[in-house]
Design an enzyme around this catalytic site. Structure first.
Site, mmCIF file in Angstrom:
data_model
loop_
_atom_site.group_PDB
_atom_site.id
_atom_site.type_symbol
_atom_site.label_atom_id
_atom_site.label_comp_id
_atom_site.label_asym_id
_atom_site.label_seq_id
_atom_site.Cartn_x
_atom_site.Cartn_y
_atom_site.Cartn_z
ATOM 1 N N GLU A 239 50.588 30.134 0.472
ATOM 2 C CA GLU A 239 49.878 29.442 1.470
ATOM 3 C C GLU A 239 48.525 29.748 1.742
ATOM 4 O OE1 GLU A 239 51.551 27.126 3.384
ATOM 5 O OE2 GLU A 239 53.597 27.671 2.680
ATOM 6 N N CYS A 273 43.818 28.155 9.403
ATOM 7 C CA CYS A 273 44.042 27.414 8.197
ATOM 8 C C CYS A 273 44.253 25.979 8.237
ATOM 9 C CB CYS A 273 45.106 27.943 7.238
ATOM 10 S SG CYS A 273 46.555 27.872 8.270
HETATM 11 P P1 NDP Z 1 42.841 37.177 1.815
HETATM 12 O O1 NDP Z 1 43.136 36.251 0.836
HETATM 13 O O2 NDP Z 1 41.673 37.946 1.996
HETATM 14 O O3 NDP Z 1 43.877 38.316 2.216
HETATM 15 C C1 NDP Z 1 45.424 37.931 2.288
HETATM 16 C C2 NDP Z 1 46.173 38.951 2.100
HETATM 17 O O4 NDP Z 1 45.983 39.389 0.746
HETATM 18 C C3 NDP Z 1 45.852 40.237 2.737
HETATM 19 O O5 NDP Z 1 46.917 40.992 3.107
HETATM 20 C C4 NDP Z 1 44.916 40.996 1.609
HETATM 21 O O6 NDP Z 1 44.957 42.440 1.902
HETATM 22 C C5 NDP Z 1 45.758 40.824 0.531
HETATM 23 N N1 NDP Z 1 45.246 41.015 -0.545
HETATM 24 C C6 NDP Z 1 43.941 41.127 -0.946
HETATM 25 N N2 NDP Z 1 43.796 41.102 -2.372
HETATM 26 C C7 NDP Z 1 44.981 41.180 -3.022
HETATM 27 C C8 NDP Z 1 45.420 41.447 -4.278
HETATM 28 N N3 NDP Z 1 44.742 41.769 -5.257
HETATM 29 N N4 NDP Z 1 46.792 41.246 -4.427
HETATM 30 C C9 NDP Z 1 47.674 41.259 -3.489
HETATM 31 N N5 NDP Z 1 47.141 41.305 -2.274
HETATM 32 C C10 NDP Z 1 45.895 41.005 -1.804
HETATM 33 O O7 NDP Z 1 42.860 36.371 3.163
HETATM 34 P P2 NDP Z 1 42.459 36.622 4.660
HETATM 35 O O8 NDP Z 1 43.311 37.525 5.172
HETATM 36 O O9 NDP Z 1 41.268 36.587 4.748
HETATM 37 O O10 NDP Z 1 43.032 35.197 5.468
HETATM 38 C C11 NDP Z 1 42.125 34.262 5.399
HETATM 39 C C12 NDP Z 1 42.586 32.897 4.659
HETATM 40 O O11 NDP Z 1 43.904 32.680 4.826
HETATM 41 C C13 NDP Z 1 41.986 31.836 4.584
HETATM 42 O O12 NDP Z 1 41.582 31.145 3.647
HETATM 43 C C14 NDP Z 1 43.190 30.998 5.486
HETATM 44 O O13 NDP Z 1 42.800 29.343 5.636
HETATM 45 C C15 NDP Z 1 44.447 31.272 4.579
HETATM 46 N N6 NDP Z 1 45.378 31.184 5.648
HETATM 47 C C16 NDP Z 1 46.210 30.118 5.369
HETATM 48 C C17 NDP Z 1 47.357 30.019 5.953
HETATM 49 C C18 NDP Z 1 48.483 28.854 5.667
HETATM 50 O O14 NDP Z 1 49.609 28.805 5.915
HETATM 51 N N7 NDP Z 1 48.273 27.710 4.536
HETATM 52 C C19 NDP Z 1 47.802 30.384 7.280
HETATM 53 C C20 NDP Z 1 46.773 31.545 7.737
HETATM 54 C C21 NDP Z 1 45.696 31.824 6.866
HETATM 55 P P3 NDP Z 1 43.501 43.002 2.882
HETATM 56 O O15 NDP Z 1 43.438 42.246 4.092
HETATM 57 O O16 NDP Z 1 44.014 44.373 2.882
HETATM 58 O O17 NDP Z 1 42.637 42.906 1.761
#
Ligand code: NDP
Length: 494
Positions: A239, A273
């Site tokens: 997502e 999102c």
């Molecule tokens: P990120 O992609 O930065 O992070 C998402 C999650 O992935 C966090 O828990 C992060 O941990 C983790 N993560 C980071 N690097 C890795 C890796 N290499 N391997 C596995 N996990 C990893 O997104 P954001 O948290 O900034 O969220 C915002 C984004 O989410 C926006 O693009 C938004 O549109 C999208 N979103 C989509 C939704 C949907 O349902 N389609 C709903 C809500 C948001 P850490 O934070 O510790 O780096």
């Protein structure tokens, strides 16, 4: 930071003030492996409980969450900075999804007879959806309850155990959700949270004990997660982000459309999102719509009506997009000066060229680009010309045309004459296409996403002279088969 025991930790901050609101361990690959192994054992017990007992426990969890709304809201507010009213809405929506998942899992996934067809007249065919074991959930910070619970609730209801890695910006919310589960379901250890930074998420995605990863976050991170999953052929539901459009058609209720566009763009400081980032308005109603939009937007205040930008690095993206938008278009409200970290005041820019980054890339801030178009066909063409395809909105006075537009809009969900109303309907699936990801959470599709179909065919009796799967088969059986298939399928029939 290192504690006296030598364990690495990280702080969770209030984005509005920078104050430390919590300190959590950075769990390494070994800790993740242990959590997944323990969850694997719990998954067997949880699956063994059966539908009725799981439903009872999940409804208990729902009741515990409901009784703790205030505490959850406070933690969400502390870690994201969003107003408590918005956090309350988020938790209430989560409760309705948890309730639906608990009550509908058996109906959607339980064993059922399916027709074996004419050729299988002697077969009893059954289909059921079995759990995957351990589901790893990797969540974002913007809706730290609603978004991960869209996977967690449905995965648990489908009979899986869950290991949840919350965003490093909202670990306290993740820990609290698992603690409340243990309060409701103390005996199983079915839902556990691991905290840490990106590497902790990467360890979860790469753990061979995980049956599926449910990732919510940016498209760029989704690609890294998918690569980690590839090592073990672990399936993934992704997502990701969006660049959602709202179309305003002739005959639309303009005050309602403006109100929806504004809330869709500015609520949660635009960090949604399925937030509205682009608006396409047909010529005939453009001026009326803009009048309504700007009049309302002038009354909305960052820091009062919505909170700060939760992730400091996003401020640079938002600033860059605003600069790009005003360079190519006309600022109607605000501009680069609207960025006053950690807050961003509302920004509306009209007539920005479609190829601009501010129209093409996800801004994730309280900004809106508005474009005048000749008719709804042009609106649809422009709305669909995006690598993303998450959700969209149509405001129209013509219900038939609105539905037709909604169906043709690229993306998984479209709301008509309302804003993100699909998210509040638990029976509707949620997810995107293209750069917005794949797979679905919520609804029956969301339950099936966390299970695998199991097909069973039981021969009730042998068909005399029709033993086709045997080396004793002769030409006569084959001739009989060809005659039967010709009778059933050889005629031109509708
Ligand atoms: P990120 O992609 O930065 O992070 C998402 C999650 O992935 C966090 O828990 C992060 O941990 C983790 N993560 C980071 N690097 C890795 C890796 N290499 N391997 C596995 N996990 C990893 O997104 P954001 O948290 O900034 O969220 C915002 C984004 O989410 C926006 O693009 C938004 O549109 C999208 N979103 C989509 C939704 C949907 O349902 N389609 C709903 C809500 C948001 P850490 O934070 O510790 O780096």
């Amino acid at each position: 930071m290192t504690t006296a025991t030598g364990r690495l930790t990280f702080d969770s901050l209030d984005p509005a003030t920078g104050a430390v609101v919590g300190t959590h361990p950075i769990q390494d690959a070994a800790a993740v492996r242990a959590a997944v192994a323990e969850a694997g054992a719990a998954a067997v017990r949880w699956a063994g409980l059966g539908w009725v007992e799981r439903r009872r426990r999940l409804l208990d969890y729902k009741a515990v969450i409901t009784r703790n709304i205030a505490g959850i809201v406070a933690t969400v507010h502390d870690e994201t900075g969003k107003p408590e009213a918005d956090a309350t809405l988020e938790v209430v929506l989560t409760i309705t999804h948890l309730d639906w998942a608990a009550r509908n899992a058996h109906r959607v996934l339980g064993p059922r007879r399916v027709s074996p067809g004419m050729m299988g007249a002697n077969i009893s065919a059954t289909l059921e959806y079995r759990p995957l074991g351990v589901v790893g959930v990797i969540g974002p910070w913007n809706y730290p309850v609603f978004t991960p619970m869209g996977s967690i609730a449905y995965a648990l209801a489908a009979g899986n155990a869950v290991v949840f890695k919350p965003s490093e910006l909202t670990p306290g919310v993740g820990v609290l959700l698992a603690e409340l589960f243990s309060e409701a379901v103390p005996e199983h250890g079915v839902f556990r949270t691991v905290t840490g930074l990106g590497e902790t998420g990467a360890a979860l995605a790469g753990d061979p004990g995980v049956g599926k990863i449910a990732f919510t976050g940016s498209t760029a991170t989704a690609k890294r997660v998918m690569a980690a999953c590839a090592a073990n052929l672990t399936p993934l539901v992704a997502e990701c982000g969006g660049k959602d459009a709202l179309i305003v058609d002739e005959g639309a209720d303009l005050p309602a459309a403006a109100d929806a566009a504004l809330w869709g763009a500015l609520s949660n400081a635009g960090q949604t999102c399925v937030g509205v980032e682009r608006v396409y308005v047909v010529d005939a109603v453009y001026d009326g719509f803009m009048g309504e939009l700007t009049r309302r937007a002038r009354k909305v205040r960052a820091g009062e009506d919505y909170g700060p930008i939760t992730m400091p690095a996003q401020l640079d993206v938002i600033r860059r997009h605003i600069q790009d938008a005003v360079a190519g278009g006309r600022a109607v409200l605000g501009g680069p000066e609207s960025v006053r970290a950690p807050f961003v005041d509302p920004v509306i820019v009209e007539d920005v060229p479609e190829e601009s980054v501010s129209v093409r890339e996800e801004t994730f801030g309280p900004t809106l680009t508005v474009k005048r178009v000749a008719d709804v066909e042009e609106a649809l063409e422009k709305a669909n010309a995006s690598a993303y395809g998450l959700a969209g909105t149509v405001f129209s006075g013509n219900a038939r045309r609105a539905v037709e537009l909604a169906r043709r809009m690229r993306g998984g969900m479209t709301a008509i004459n309302s804003i993100i109303s699909f998210a509040a309907v638990p029976s509707l699936p949620f997810g995107g296409v293209g750069d917005s990801g794949f797979g679905r959470i919520h609804g029956a599709d969301g339950l099936r996403e966390f299970s695998r179909p199991k097909a069973v065919s039981r021969q009730r009796f042998a068909l005399p002279g029709m033993n086709l799967t045997s080396f004793t088969r002769g030409q006569k059986e084959l001739d009989r088969l060809v005659r039967l298939v010709t009778f059933l399928h050889g005629r031109r029939k509708r």
